[in-house]
Design an enzyme around this catalytic site. Sequence first.
Site, PDB file in Angstrom:
ATOM      1  N   HIS A   1       6.983 -42.232  -7.417  1.00  0.00           N
ATOM      2  CA  HIS A   1       7.066 -40.338  -6.950  1.00  0.00           C
ATOM      3  C   HIS A   1       8.198 -40.409  -6.445  1.00  0.00           C
ATOM      4  O   HIS A   1       8.606 -39.276  -6.329  1.00  0.00           O
ATOM      5  CB  HIS A   1       5.873 -40.253  -5.698  1.00  0.00           C
ATOM      6  CG  HIS A   1       4.560 -40.398  -6.190  1.00  0.00           C
ATOM      7  ND1 HIS A   1       3.895 -38.997  -6.932  1.00  0.00           N
ATOM      8  CD2 HIS A   1       3.615 -41.076  -6.041  1.00  0.00           C
ATOM      9  CE1 HIS A   1       2.828 -39.282  -7.543  1.00  0.00           C
ATOM     10  NE2 HIS A   1       2.372 -40.545  -6.646  1.00  0.00           N
TER      11      HIS A   1
ATOM     12  N   ASP B   1       7.721 -24.845 -15.813  1.00  0.00           N
ATOM     13  CA  ASP B   1       6.965 -26.251 -15.781  1.00  0.00           C
ATOM     14  C   ASP B   1       7.367 -27.217 -16.495  1.00  0.00           C
ATOM     15  O   ASP B   1       7.281 -27.260 -17.470  1.00  0.00           O
ATOM     16  CB  ASP B   1       4.904 -25.986 -16.040  1.00  0.00           C
ATOM     17  CG  ASP B   1       4.127 -26.901 -16.012  1.00  0.00           C
ATOM     18  OD1 ASP B   1       3.587 -26.832 -14.440  1.00  0.00           O
ATOM     19  OD2 ASP B   1       3.665 -28.005 -16.125  1.00  0.00           O
TER      20      ASP B   1
ATOM     21  N   GLU C   1       5.237 -28.967 -10.142  1.00  0.00           N
ATOM     22  CA  GLU C   1       5.947 -28.694 -10.929  1.00  0.00           C
ATOM     23  C   GLU C   1       7.285 -27.545 -11.677  1.00  0.00           C
ATOM     24  O   GLU C   1       7.629 -27.641 -12.522  1.00  0.00           O
ATOM     25  CB  GLU C   1       5.906 -30.426 -11.711  1.00  0.00           C
ATOM     26  CG  GLU C   1       5.047 -29.648 -12.558  1.00  0.00           C
ATOM     27  CD  GLU C   1       3.301 -30.099 -12.174  1.00  0.00           C
ATOM     28  OE1 GLU C   1       2.635 -30.115 -13.087  1.00  0.00           O
ATOM     29  OE2 GLU C   1       3.865 -30.359 -11.210  1.00  0.00           O
TER      30      GLU C   1
ATOM     31  N   ASP D   1      10.905 -36.878  -6.988  1.00  0.00           N
ATOM     32  CA  ASP D   1      11.040 -36.162  -6.855  1.00  0.00           C
ATOM     33  C   ASP D   1      12.438 -35.891  -7.323  1.00  0.00           C
ATOM     34  O   ASP D   1      13.166 -35.142  -6.929  1.00  0.00           O
ATOM     35  CB  ASP D   1      10.950 -37.391  -5.535  1.00  0.00           C
ATOM     36  CG  ASP D   1      10.029 -36.408  -4.316  1.00  0.00           C
ATOM     37  OD1 ASP D   1       9.167 -35.981  -5.205  1.00  0.00           O
ATOM     38  OD2 ASP D   1      10.100 -37.089  -3.422  1.00  0.00           O
TER      39      ASP D   1
ATOM     40  N   ASN E   1       5.232 -39.360 -12.926  1.00  0.00           N
ATOM     41  CA  ASN E   1       4.823 -40.105 -11.624  1.00  0.00           C
ATOM     42  C   ASN E   1       4.360 -41.326 -11.158  1.00  0.00           C
ATOM     43  O   ASN E   1       4.615 -41.707 -11.345  1.00  0.00           O
ATOM     44  CB  ASN E   1       4.333 -39.314 -10.833  1.00  0.00           C
ATOM     45  CG  ASN E   1       5.697 -37.921  -9.826  1.00  0.00           C
ATOM     46  OD1 ASN E   1       6.175 -37.942  -9.254  1.00  0.00           O
ATOM     47  ND2 ASN E   1       4.459 -37.040  -9.459  1.00  0.00           N
TER      48      ASN E   1
END
Length: 170
Positions: A54, A41, A84, A58, A49
Amino acid sequence: TLATVDPLTGLGNRQTMMTQLLGERDRVIRLGQPCCIGLADIDHFKRINDAFGHATGDRVLRAVAECLRNAVRPYDILYRYGGEEFLVCLPSASLESGVQVLERMRLSVAALSLTDTDGRPIPVTATFGLAPLSADISVEDSFEQADNALYEGKLAGRNRVVVHHPRPEE
């Protein structure tokens, strides 16, 4: 391919993961070889973010996926579990060798040198949980054990590898 691959990262997706993990568990039963699963994780991904947007999030996901792909052994199987989170299946790996693989993955992620469009550094680390894929328990239970180990790693400060150790009642 669209049905089996995550379009953002190019890794196997969650839909194919369970089928392949069941096959690996069958191999554990049939051949008696060890196998582990690791759950990763990205630490504080919501902060990434929120701070960078965002689109940058990404980009971080793609960079971490590539980093993980380059850190595993050729026969390991890597999936984007969701959000994630990533899952790696480590065929023929004892817990000891699984820790070595996950530690290599962890160090590789921590060494990423990512910046935003203004050149500000984007700190990225990941926490990992490891558990055996076993003939004694279901794939779902192995996954839960890896998830619990991951959670322990988050509580202990993140950016670490934690191995699930069975409790007496397990």
